[in-house]
Design a protein around this motif. Structure first.
Motif, short mmCIF file in Angstrom:
data_model
loop_
_atom_site.label_atom_id
_atom_site.label_comp_id
_atom_site.label_asym_id
_atom_site.label_seq_id
_atom_site.Cartn_x
_atom_site.Cartn_y
_atom_site.Cartn_z
N GLY A 1 -38.08 16.30 10.31
CA GLY A 1 -37.93 15.04 9.58
C GLY A 1 -36.55 14.18 10.04
N TRP A 18 -35.08 5.37 -0.60
CA TRP A 18 -35.95 6.12 -1.28
C TRP A 18 -37.39 5.48 -1.05
N ASP A 19 -37.34 4.20 -0.80
CA ASP A 19 -38.88 3.64 -0.53
C ASP A 19 -39.37 4.15 0.86
N GLN A 20 -38.78 4.55 2.00
CA GLN A 20 -39.17 5.21 2.89
C GLN A 20 -39.71 6.62 2.72
N ALA A 21 -38.60 7.20 1.88
CA ALA A 21 -38.83 8.69 1.42
C ALA A 21 -40.20 9.05 0.70
N LEU A 22 -40.41 7.72 -0.05
CA LEU A 22 -41.58 7.80 -0.79
C LEU A 22 -42.96 7.23 -0.13
N THR A 23 -42.92 6.44 0.72
CA THR A 23 -44.02 5.91 1.23
C THR A 23 -44.60 6.29 2.35
N CYS A 24 -43.51 7.05 3.08
CA CYS A 24 -43.87 7.58 4.68
C CYS A 24 -44.84 8.87 4.42
N HIS A 25 -46.06 8.53 4.26
CA HIS A 25 -47.10 9.65 4.14
C HIS A 25 -47.93 10.33 5.24
N PRO A 26 -47.18 11.15 5.99
CA PRO A 26 -47.81 11.79 7.23
C PRO A 26 -49.04 12.11 7.00
N GLN A 27 -49.99 11.76 7.99
CA GLN A 27 -51.37 12.31 7.84
C GLN A 27 -51.52 13.71 8.06
N SER A 28 -52.65 14.37 7.30
CA SER A 28 -52.74 15.53 7.38
C SER A 28 -53.28 15.77 8.66
N PRO A 29 -53.14 17.05 9.30
CA PRO A 29 -53.71 17.14 10.89
C PRO A 29 -55.27 16.84 10.61
#
Lengths: 180, 180, 180, 180
Positions: free
Chosen positions: B41, B164-175
């Motif tokens: 990351g 913090w907004d990027q840490a909290l809203t960056c939701h990697p798609q599950s494979p």
């Protein structure tokens, strides 16, 4: 043109409306306008606002939207409203024709005055037309709970109508590493 | 290079500016910088800030932007400003050449002092140059409503300049499930 | 149909639940519904809400979710809750069959009353069925910390259940410049 | 697998760290985990948290990160912290092995106590290991400005660690109108 229509249809609108005995009040946010993107990025060209729309009752639970009066709150006026103490008042004056040849013909004012006992506020609009010799007035009592909704919605809207959300969340990707 | 230009043009800028008799003050948010993405990351490399720009009046409603003085608020300085009580003051000191051979040549200070009677604050900048023997000072009175805008915009900006907004809203798609 | 399923599976649900001796309380946000996009954009057709779900304890740390009672807070009721003073109470009344032939058969009320000493609140639901002659009551004590979570989550949710976030963050691209 | 790596590298991390004489304290948000998407959507499987990391000073401005102690705040503990009055204290107890055979071997506590005169708080961690007969303690004084940053960042993080932002901003497209 097809492109433009597609964009217009993507727009979304939302408001918060309270219906009272003599008039209703609807508030809704308006987006800022950015300059066209150039090599150095784009800037806010025109701030957004929060539009207040008053319209009179013409019967029980019937309102005449064609007789509406508008008042657009600037960011600083929004700041005034959200920091208003329980017993405080504020008043704003607008001239819709400012800096045109019609300046001074129409005078709008919005005043917010406490209902008393920490019970909410009266929102009063007055539109005085010096040419047509008319003075339209509407007044809407807003409960403490309704004002809490307005305060929360306006506090949420404020960074957006100033364009700060776009300035803070537009993260251009760093150039991709060269393929090796 | 084409990629880089495209990114630069996607950048958006927004500020909040108050124009007063002797000087104007503009505040605008600056994004944090993340490290390059690696297998584990990416992390905040450099915090963002909120830039305060003071520039003097040189006539009625005329300002000279070339004589501007800058002061970049860190996250903790933003925290100080947004938690300032109505009768409280605060002061920050910056050395733009800290940890370089020019350390101590220029001393910047920003002080925020109450206007009195819960009426807003003075924001004062002082830039003292020990080599050129100059001391530039500008002072901008900020009303309670304007300070409410700043407080709201800075509270909104704070989690963003810290990343913090990027840490909290960056939701990697599950494979994605294997195609069957 | 395949399209619809794909959409349904993209939906995400979240709540905040407190489990107490005699009952549990779960709160969760519900999105507003926008009208279908037309040439002029789309509007909020139905406001969202914050759903409160009470369900009784039927043993130690065992709860019977089938005996749940629901209460959907409107935006104004959310405003009432988040602006509630430490020693204040509020009460809301709902008729799930309002404006139908069953109006008045079931009366729901939600009251929020202080625990005392700035220690949180009791949330009490009562569902009175005049046809079945039943009156279900459940009461959940909420600590100051738990109420702070609810207040923060509800303040966050409020602009979203009103659709303001979508109105403020949906930025249609300006028509792309004609290729030259 | 390539897919998984791509996702991991898209993750972003951010924290807020204060370095003091005897120890440093870093706080960072941790995302909730949703269940796999099914036909009815997905739900929060495990709440996120805000991780507090204490690590001791081992010299002037030198810290030993390998001697760190962790304390993960739940949503309700975050609610307790952000609603803490200026003169109030709070304390949380965690057992990292709860409900396992090692339950009770390690006891962690975090206490927050006022510095006095509305000047901030001490954040104190204690980790007592009954097997190794050790008791690690670290204490970090946090100024009013630093606590304002934490309060703002934690208030921002709270709806995110509960998954409410995803529940409220995930707007599945309505099925596209049939092509005519």
């Amino acid at each position: 043109a097809a492109n433009y229509d597609e964009n217009a249809s993507a727009k979304k609108f939302a408001n918060y409306t309270v219906f009272k005995g003599k008039a209703a009040l609807s508030i809704s946010p308006i987006l800022p306008v950015f300059s066209k993107p150039e090599s150095g990025g784009s800037r806010v060209n025109r701030n957004g606002s929060v539009m207040l729309t008053f319209f009179p009752a013409v019967g029980q639970r019937k309102y005449d939207f064609t007789k509406k009066q508008l008042f657009a709150l600037s960011p600083t006026e929004v700041g005034s409203l959200i920091s208003l103490g329980a017993a405080e008042s504020c008043e704003f004056f607008h001239d819709p024709s400012m800096k045109s040849s019609h300046e001074g013909q129409v005078k709008k004012s919005l005043s917010i005055t406490p209902l008393g006992n920490d019970n909410g506020y009266f929102l009063n609009i007055s539109v005085m037309n010096n040419v047509e010799k008319t003075n339209e007035r509407m007044s809407v009592p807003v409960t403490k709970a309704e004002f809490a909704v307005m305060r929360t919605a306006l506090s949420f809207a404020l960074p957006h109508i100033m364009g700060w959300d776009q300035a803070l969340t537009c993260h251009p990707q760093s150039p991709s590493a060269p393929a090796s």
